[in-house]
Design a protein around this motif. Sequence first.
Motif, PDB file in Angstrom:
ATOM      1  N   LEU A  27       0.824  -1.211   0.000  1.00  0.00           N
ATOM      2  CA  LEU A  27       0.000   0.000   0.000  1.00  0.00           C
ATOM      3  C   LEU A  27       0.854   1.256   0.000  1.00  0.00           C
ATOM      4  N   THR A  28       1.940   1.235   0.749  1.00  0.00           N
ATOM      5  CA  THR A  28       2.801   2.412   0.860  1.00  0.00           C
ATOM      6  C   THR A  28       3.878   2.439  -0.199  1.00  0.00           C
ATOM      7  N   ALA A  29       3.840   1.503  -1.119  1.00  0.00           N
ATOM      8  CA  ALA A  29       4.812   1.413  -2.213  1.00  0.00           C
ATOM      9  C   ALA A  29       6.235   1.309  -1.688  1.00  0.00           C
ATOM     10  N   GLY A  30       6.412   0.508  -0.655  1.00  0.00           N
ATOM     11  CA  GLY A  30       7.752   0.216  -0.166  1.00  0.00           C
ATOM     12  C   GLY A  30       8.229   1.093   0.975  1.00  0.00           C
ATOM     13  N   ASP A  31       7.423   1.988   1.488  1.00  0.00           N
ATOM     14  CA  ASP A  31       7.825   2.826   2.625  1.00  0.00           C
ATOM     15  C   ASP A  31       7.662   1.996   3.893  1.00  0.00           C
ATOM     16  N   THR A  32       8.736   1.332   4.295  1.00  0.00           N
ATOM     17  CA  THR A  32       8.666   0.390   5.411  1.00  0.00           C
ATOM     18  C   THR A  32       8.358   1.068   6.738  1.00  0.00           C
ATOM     19  N   HIS A  33       8.813   2.294   6.907  1.00  0.00           N
ATOM     20  CA  HIS A  33       8.538   3.004   8.161  1.00  0.00           C
ATOM     21  C   HIS A  33       7.053   3.320   8.294  1.00  0.00           C
ATOM     22  N   LEU A  34       6.469   3.812   7.223  1.00  0.00           N
ATOM     23  CA  LEU A  34       5.036   4.083   7.246  1.00  0.00           C
ATOM     24  C   LEU A  34       4.261   2.781   7.380  1.00  0.00           C
ATOM     25  N   ALA A  35       4.716   1.727   6.724  1.00  0.00           N
ATOM     26  CA  ALA A  35       4.049   0.430   6.824  1.00  0.00           C
ATOM     27  C   ALA A  35       4.025  -0.044   8.276  1.00  0.00           C
ATOM     28  N   GLU A  36       5.147   0.094   8.967  1.00  0.00           N
ATOM     29  CA  GLU A  36       5.195  -0.291  10.386  1.00  0.00           C
ATOM     30  C   GLU A  36       4.219   0.545  11.207  1.00  0.00           C
ATOM     31  N   ASP A  37       4.157   1.844  10.932  1.00  0.00           N
ATOM     32  CA  ASP A  37       3.225   2.716  11.647  1.00  0.00           C
ATOM     33  C   ASP A  37       1.783   2.299  11.400  1.00  0.00           C
ATOM     34  N   LEU A  38       1.456   1.976  10.157  1.00  0.00           N
ATOM     35  CA  LEU A  38       0.091   1.580   9.827  1.00  0.00           C
ATOM     36  C   LEU A  38      -0.290   0.266  10.504  1.00  0.00           C
ATOM     37  N   VAL A  39       0.638  -0.675  10.540  1.00  0.00           N
ATOM     38  CA  VAL A  39       0.362  -1.955  11.209  1.00  0.00           C
ATOM     39  C   VAL A  39       0.169  -1.722  12.703  1.00  0.00           C
ATOM     40  N   GLN A  40       1.011  -0.889  13.290  1.00  0.00           N
ATOM     41  CA  GLN A  40       0.881  -0.572  14.712  1.00  0.00           C
ATOM     42  C   GLN A  40      -0.474   0.081  15.000  1.00  0.00           C
ATOM     43  N   GLU A  41      -0.857   1.025  14.155  1.00  0.00           N
ATOM     44  CA  GLU A  41      -2.149   1.692  14.334  1.00  0.00           C
ATOM     45  C   GLU A  41      -3.294   0.693  14.184  1.00  0.00           C
ATOM     46  N   THR A  42      -3.195  -0.181  13.212  1.00  0.00           N
ATOM     47  CA  THR A  42      -4.226  -1.198  12.983  1.00  0.00           C
ATOM     48  C   THR A  42      -4.366  -2.110  14.186  1.00  0.00           C
ATOM     49  N   LEU A  43      -3.237  -2.628  14.674  1.00  0.00           N
ATOM     50  CA  LEU A  43      -3.286  -3.540  15.813  1.00  0.00           C
ATOM     51  C   LEU A  43      -3.786  -2.828  17.071  1.00  0.00           C
ATOM     52  N   GLY A  44      -3.458  -1.560  17.204  1.00  0.00           N
ATOM     53  CA  GLY A  44      -3.960  -0.789  18.340  1.00  0.00           C
ATOM     54  C   GLY A  44      -5.471  -0.621  18.289  1.00  0.00           C
ATOM     55  N   ARG A  45      -5.989  -0.307  17.119  1.00  0.00           N
ATOM     56  CA  ARG A  45      -7.441  -0.149  16.966  1.00  0.00           C
ATOM     57  C   ARG A  45      -8.158  -1.464  17.226  1.00  0.00           C
ATOM     58  N   ILE A  46      -7.570  -2.553  16.764  1.00  0.00           N
ATOM     59  CA  ILE A  46      -8.184  -3.862  16.967  1.00  0.00           C
ATOM     60  C   ILE A  46      -8.146  -4.242  18.447  1.00  0.00           C
ATOM     61  N   TYR A  47      -7.064  -3.927  19.124  1.00  0.00           N
ATOM     62  CA  TYR A  47      -6.942  -4.241  20.548  1.00  0.00           C
ATOM     63  C   TYR A  47      -8.063  -3.584  21.349  1.00  0.00           C
ATOM     64  N   VAL A  48      -8.337  -2.325  21.032  1.00  0.00           N
ATOM     65  CA  VAL A  48      -9.366  -1.582  21.762  1.00  0.00           C
ATOM     66  C   VAL A  48     -10.730  -2.250  21.621  1.00  0.00           C
ATOM     67  N   ARG A  49     -11.002  -2.820  20.463  1.00  0.00           N
ATOM     68  CA  ARG A  49     -12.318  -3.421  20.201  1.00  0.00           C
ATOM     69  C   ARG A  49     -12.266  -4.943  20.125  1.00  0.00           C
ATOM     70  N   TRP A  50     -11.251  -5.557  20.676  1.00  0.00           N
ATOM     71  CA  TRP A  50     -11.062  -6.998  20.522  1.00  0.00           C
ATOM     72  C   TRP A  50     -12.244  -7.809  21.027  1.00  0.00           C
ATOM     73  N   GLY A  51     -12.919  -7.370  22.058  1.00  0.00           N
ATOM     74  CA  GLY A  51     -14.071  -8.113  22.576  1.00  0.00           C
ATOM     75  C   GLY A  51     -15.126  -8.346  21.514  1.00  0.00           C
ATOM     76  N   ARG A  52     -15.388  -7.324  20.694  1.00  0.00           N
ATOM     77  CA  ARG A  52     -16.367  -7.459  19.610  1.00  0.00           C
ATOM     78  C   ARG A  52     -15.753  -8.106  18.379  1.00  0.00           C
ATOM     79  N   ILE A  53     -14.544  -7.742  18.055  1.00  0.00           N
ATOM     80  CA  ILE A  53     -13.908  -8.232  16.826  1.00  0.00           C
ATOM     81  C   ILE A  53     -13.659  -9.728  16.895  1.00  0.00           C
TER      82      ILE A  53
END
Length: 168
Positions: A27-53
């Motif tokens: 998605l980021t066309a090879g920007d590994t730093h942004l990719a890491e940030d996006l994965v971290q943000e994704t996992l954080g959002r999922i953690y907050v709602r894990w009971g429902r997800i």
Amino acid sequence: MRQPRADEYARFAAARAGHLYRSACLLTAGDTHLAEDLVQETLGRIYVRWGRISRVDNPAGYAQTVLTRAFLAHQRRRSSTERATGAIPDRAAADGDLPLRLTLLQALARLPAKDRAVVVLRYWEDRSVEETADVVNASSAAVRTRCTRALGRLRELLGEELGEYAAR
């Protein structure tokens, strides 16, 4: 979060983090730093709602949707065009065909963000037109149009190079 749910989330995150990272890199066309940030943000959002997800039929698909939406939201920000400068650390070459990877990442980088997201979802994630439309908040017709336009643009960008790499 109670310990059994926390353990369940930890197993989910460990199992999906690699795939989410690879998708984010595309998605980021090879920007590994942004990719890491996006994965971290994704996992954080999922953690907050894990009971429902955790009760959803396909939590992995939900995570991919969250990742794609986080990417698109990032692209809409004014600061998304800023790039870090400085020395790039030397890294060992990854296994596989590095010239092909670099060529494809460069071509993906030249697509608009939403077109890139559609291509990654449809052809990397192997999602249907309807699923892709749901993730990017667009109609099915818009997704088909974006796919056609993006693939045509990739063919223009890759031209003869694509045939050269496909012959290998």
